[in-house]
Design an enzyme around this catalytic site. Structure first.
Site, short mmCIF file in Angstrom:
data_model
loop_
_atom_site.label_atom_id
_atom_site.label_comp_id
_atom_site.label_asym_id
_atom_site.label_seq_id
_atom_site.Cartn_x
_atom_site.Cartn_y
_atom_site.Cartn_z
CB ILE A 66 -0.96 0.03 1.20
CG1 ILE A 66 -0.18 -0.11 2.52
CG2 ILE A 66 -2.02 -1.05 1.07
CD1 ILE A 66 -1.06 0.06 3.76
N GLY A 90 11.97 5.22 -0.07
CA GLY A 90 13.36 4.88 0.11
C GLY A 90 13.58 3.97 1.30
CG ASP A 106 10.43 14.16 8.13
OD1 ASP A 106 10.48 15.19 7.42
OD2 ASP A 106 10.46 13.01 7.65
#
Length: 327
Positions: A44, A48, A171
């Site tokens: 799904i 990387g 992030d």
């Protein structure tokens, strides 16, 4: 705080990191059964880091739908992020953070098992094109997703009476905001996260620059001083994505519109904020609502971190004004 060091990180084992939490250690055989031996038919997601599979696993005697992330075992950086993800999500549990069910750390395997989020990511709904094009999200839904994410970040930054630790995500971006059946948003991907100091206004962690281009706090880029306000900056970019339905960096756009945060600054300066709105929303957002939303986003994106609000302020501010903004 002192300069970041990786010394000792590789000595940590996932078993030790998860011992204080509630994450379960799965065998490779259990994971293979759940994914039909990692068949591409149940993939799904992919990046990387490796692939993400959808499957079912038995948890507490019940069959549970899960998302299984299988990391690239050859990546040394991936190994560090794998350990950090387990540590953070075993330590921090909240309604608006993704739940880590367990992990598998058998030889040459780094696998994480999460609650399955059926509606994908915020980025999917804002930026998918072609055959994957989705119906534009209505304004009320976009706003609610941002509010959920703000509350999740507020919890990370401030802790609670029973969870005194604080963290910096490092992030924050639309592809790391997952959506459940009810359109509640959950912050995900804690591989770059850092535990932070208690004083969120001024203290910092000195560290190498990590994050995603377009979302990285410019002050952090210059000084290498990571603070919770770095997350606030990235969150401001996410707000703009929700409003504009444009990626943080659009290489196909004109130079003026290349970087979303810079485009907002130009539009505010020149008095043409209405130009950045997703055309699908032009009939949905009242002028006073647009003004208020853009004001908060612009504060989050201030080039000086001390001028940005805390997530606590943003969460409370939005919570109190949600009903009026949605009218």
């Amino acid at each position: 705080m002192s300069e970041e060091s990786n010394a000792g990180e590789d000595d940590k084992s996932p078993s030790t990191l998860a011992a204080a939490g509630t994450s379960r250690r799965f065998t490779l055989a259990e994971v293979q059964l759940a994914t039909d031996n990692f068949t591409d038919g149940v993939v799904i997601g992919q990046g990387g880091f490796g692939k993400v599979y959808k499957g079912f696993m038995v948890v507490d005697g019940k069959s549970v739908e899960v998302a299984i992330k299988r990391l690239n075992p050859r990546s040394r950086q991936g190994a560090r992020e794998f350990l950090t993800e387990i540590e953070m999500l075993s330590r921090f549990r909240h309604r608006y953070l993704v739940s880590l069910i367990g992990y598998c750390d058998e030889p040459d395997e780094m696998i994480l098992v999460y609650d399955y989020m059926p509606r994908g990511t915020l980025a999917d709904h804002l930026h998918k094109s072609g055959k994957n094009l989705r119906e534009p999200l209505p304004w009320s839904r976009r706003l609610w997703i941002c509010i959920c994410a703000a509350r999740g970040l507020d919890y990370l930054h401030t802790g609670t009476s029973v969870q005194p630790d604080r963290a910096i995500h490092r992030d924050v971006k639309s592809s790391n905001i997952l959506l459940d059946d009810n359109w509640d948003a959950k912050i995900s991907d804690f591989g770059l996260s850092r535990l932070g100091p208690e004083d969120q206004a001024y203290s910092h962690v000195s560290t190498e620059i990590k994050g995603t281009f377009g979302y990285v706090d410019p002050e952090y880029s210059l000084t290498r001083r990571l603070t919770r306000k770095s997350d606030v900056y990235a969150f401001g970019v996410v707000m703009l994505e929700a409003l504009c339905r444009r990626p943080a960096v659009d290489l196909s756009a004109d130079e003026e519109q290349l970087v979303l945060a810079g485009w907002l600054e130009d539009c505010i300066t020149e008095g043409r904020v209405e130009q950045i709105i997703d055309p699908n929303l032009r009939e949905e957002i009242k002028p006073e609502c647009l003004t208020e939303f853009v004001q908060i986003a612009n504060q989050c994106l201030h080039y000086r971190s001390k001028k940005r609000p805390t997530m606590s302020v943003s969460s409370l501010h939005w919570h109190c004004k949600t009903e009026r903004i949605l009218q």
